[in-house]
Design an enzyme around this catalytic site. Structure first.
Site, PDB file in Angstrom:
ATOM      1  CB  SER A 128      33.177  39.014  39.878  1.00 58.44           C
ATOM      2  OG  SER A 128      32.953  39.938  38.820  1.00 58.44           O
ATOM      3  CE  LYS A 183      36.162  37.185  39.127  1.00 60.23           C
ATOM      4  NZ  LYS A 183      37.345  37.532  38.328  1.00 60.23           N
ATOM      5  CG  HIS A 186      32.092  36.812  35.892  1.00 58.29           C
ATOM      6  ND1 HIS A 186      33.117  37.743  35.783  1.00 58.29           N
ATOM      7  CD2 HIS A 186      31.014  37.517  36.338  1.00 58.29           C
ATOM      8  CE1 HIS A 186      32.676  38.937  36.120  1.00 58.29           C
ATOM      9  NE2 HIS A 186      31.404  38.823  36.471  1.00 58.29           N
ATOM     10  CG  ASN A 187      36.940  37.368  34.828  1.00 58.93           C
ATOM     11  OD1 ASN A 187      35.949  37.525  35.545  1.00 58.93           O
ATOM     12  ND2 ASN A 187      38.149  37.656  35.242  1.00 58.93           N
ATOM     13  CD  GLU A 190      34.958  41.627  33.274  1.00 55.03           C
ATOM     14  OE1 GLU A 190      36.055  42.227  33.177  1.00 55.03           O
ATOM     15  OE2 GLU A 190      34.595  41.027  34.306  1.00 55.03           O
TER      16      GLU A 190
END
Length: 464
Positions: A128, A183, A186-187, A190
């Site tokens: 990232s 991940k 995480h996105n 985001e």
């Protein structure tokens, strides 16, 4: 000829940036791209790093250029292209060689590839930080066999971003697809963080009548306080930028239809399978989908009239509301990761994940230090119940409530902020309303229910 210590396939934006980062940190790297001209141009433009870049014109040349046991990073589009690349490399690699998928893969694909009878080792790795992060220091989330991660960890930790305490933001998350799963979440966070910022931007623009420059100054001020983060920082920058073609504020000439590559959607879908409530992220995914429906939105405005109306709110209230929303969003994300650990049998280190996200990645934020500390105290406890964050919420929830209430009353769309507030109100209600749902389910389906008094009667007197 000096052998490369690692190889990389795919010299697109991210792959090229990552390769230069690796070379800059002193590791000779062999590179290959299916278009040979791209490979040659990359090496020619590598400047002072060119001596550490070994361009190759075939997969066989790439494999031959790497010192065994080989490690090769795949920076190709997720899905079938990864499987195609594995198939093409299989006859050329030895059983001890390692393929590292560093793209935005669906973690189910990584689970499948890890479990299949591949003729080489396989590791899934979330990266990232966008192009800038890949070039100068991303956050890296490894997943697969720990021994495979340990082989490449010296390189990954050398190229990763550094937190303020000097810790590299690169670590092993767990077996199989754990790295790509982290991940993905995480996105999802985001998506939600960006959506909440956009909603606050909309309130300042349409509710308070602020111009883009003033909004940028406000974001810049907030970036000096609890909201200090990469996304607030760039929100200030983009708000203050001018269009070089017209001189107008850059934001005022950008079409309001948000793109997406699917990882936020994956987060929302997987949350349903895990029974992990993440309403702020789900609302953010919904909002992106709605943003793309330009014709329908214009028809709606023509039929029902323009929605946003002026309102009276202080920017300090907006800041506090965003603080509350951010805490609620991250709490949901970490709870989802904890649920995945239990479901998939992964030993996910929640405070370690928070520490990896402190630098390099898109959601890096000053709050993550405190989140790591709170999760270290009790990883199973929801973040909203950690004393430090419970106190912050007690101080900021009134502002979130006021912002959502005034926004809704004046026709402003606040899907993420409102979803966060509703989730919070459910989480602080000891006796909710699901008893009505249980009675309905028992009435039409004889599903039964538990009683508050613990008695054995588990069906109602519905008389049918």
């Amino acid at each position: 000829m000096t052998k490369a210590q690692i190889g990389l396939i795919g010299l697109g934006t991210m792959g090229a940036a990552l390769a230069l980062n690796i070379a800059e940190k002193g590791f000779p790297i062999a590179v290959w791209n299916r278009t040979t001209a791209v490979t040659r141009r990359f090496q020619a433009e590598a400047g002072e790093l060119a001596d550490r870049v070994i361009p190759t014109e075939s997969l066989a040349d790439l494999v031959a250029a790497i010192a065994p046991p080989r490690a090769i990073i795949l920076m190709v589009p997720a899905g079938q292209p990864v499987d195609d690349q594995i198939t093409a490399l299989a006859p050329l690699l030895d059983p001890g060689d390692l393929l590292v998928d560093a793209g935005n893969a669906n973690f189910h694909d990584t689970n499948r590839r890890t479990a299949s009878d591949l003729p080489m080792r396989f590791l899934g790795m979330g990266v990232s930080g966008g192009e800038e992060g890949a070039r100068h220091g991303p956050a890296i989330m490894g997943g697969g066999a720990r021994a495979d991660w340990d082989r490449i960890a010296p390189i990954m930790q050398a190229i990763a971003a550094r937190a303020e305490d000097g810790t590299p933001c690169a670590t092993w998350m767990g077996d199989a697809g754990a790295g790509h799963f982290v991940k993905t979440v995480h996105n999802g966070i985001e998506y939600a963080d960006m959506q909440m910022i956009a909603e606050i931007y909309g309130l300042m623009r349409d509710g308070l009548g602020m111009d883009a420059s003033g909004i940028g100054e406000t974001f810049a001020l907030w970036n000096e306080g609890p909201l200090k983060s990469y996304l607030i920082e760039i929100s200030a920058t983009v708000s203050r930028a001018s269009d070089p073609l017209t001189g107008a504020p850059m934001l005022d000439v950008i079409l309001d239809a948000a793109g997406q590559k699917g990882t936020g959607r994956w987060t929302a879908v997987e949350a349903q399978h895990l029974a992990a409530p993440i309403p702020v992220i789900e609302a953010a995914v919904m909002a992106r989908n709605v943003s793309a429906r330009l014709d329908e939105r214009k028809a709606g405005e023509a039929r029902f009239g323009p929605a946003p109306q002026p309102l009276e709110l202080a920017t300090a209230e907006l800041e506090a509301a965003l603080i509350a929303g951010k805490i609620l969003c991250y709490a949901q994300g970490f709870a989802m990761i904890e649920a995945a650990g239990r479901n998939f049998g992964w030993q996910l280190d929640l405070p370690g994940i928070a520490r990896v996200w402190r630098a390099g990645c898109i959601i890096r934020s000053a709050m993550l230090n405190d989140m790591a500390a709170a999760l270290a105290e009790n990883p199973a406890r929801n973040l909203v119940l950690a004393p430090a964050f419970a106190e912050r919420l007690q101080a900021s929830i009134p502002a979130l409530r006021q912002v959502v209430a005034q926004g809704v009353l004046h026709g402003h769309a606040l899907p993420a902020l409102a979803s966060g507030l509703s989730w919070f109100d459910m989480m602080r209600t000891g006796r909710g309303t699901a008893n009505m749902i249980q009675a309905q389910r028992d009435f039409f389906g004889a599903h039964g229910f538990d009683r508050l008094d613990g008695r054995d009667t588990h069906h109602g007197p519905w008389g049918h």
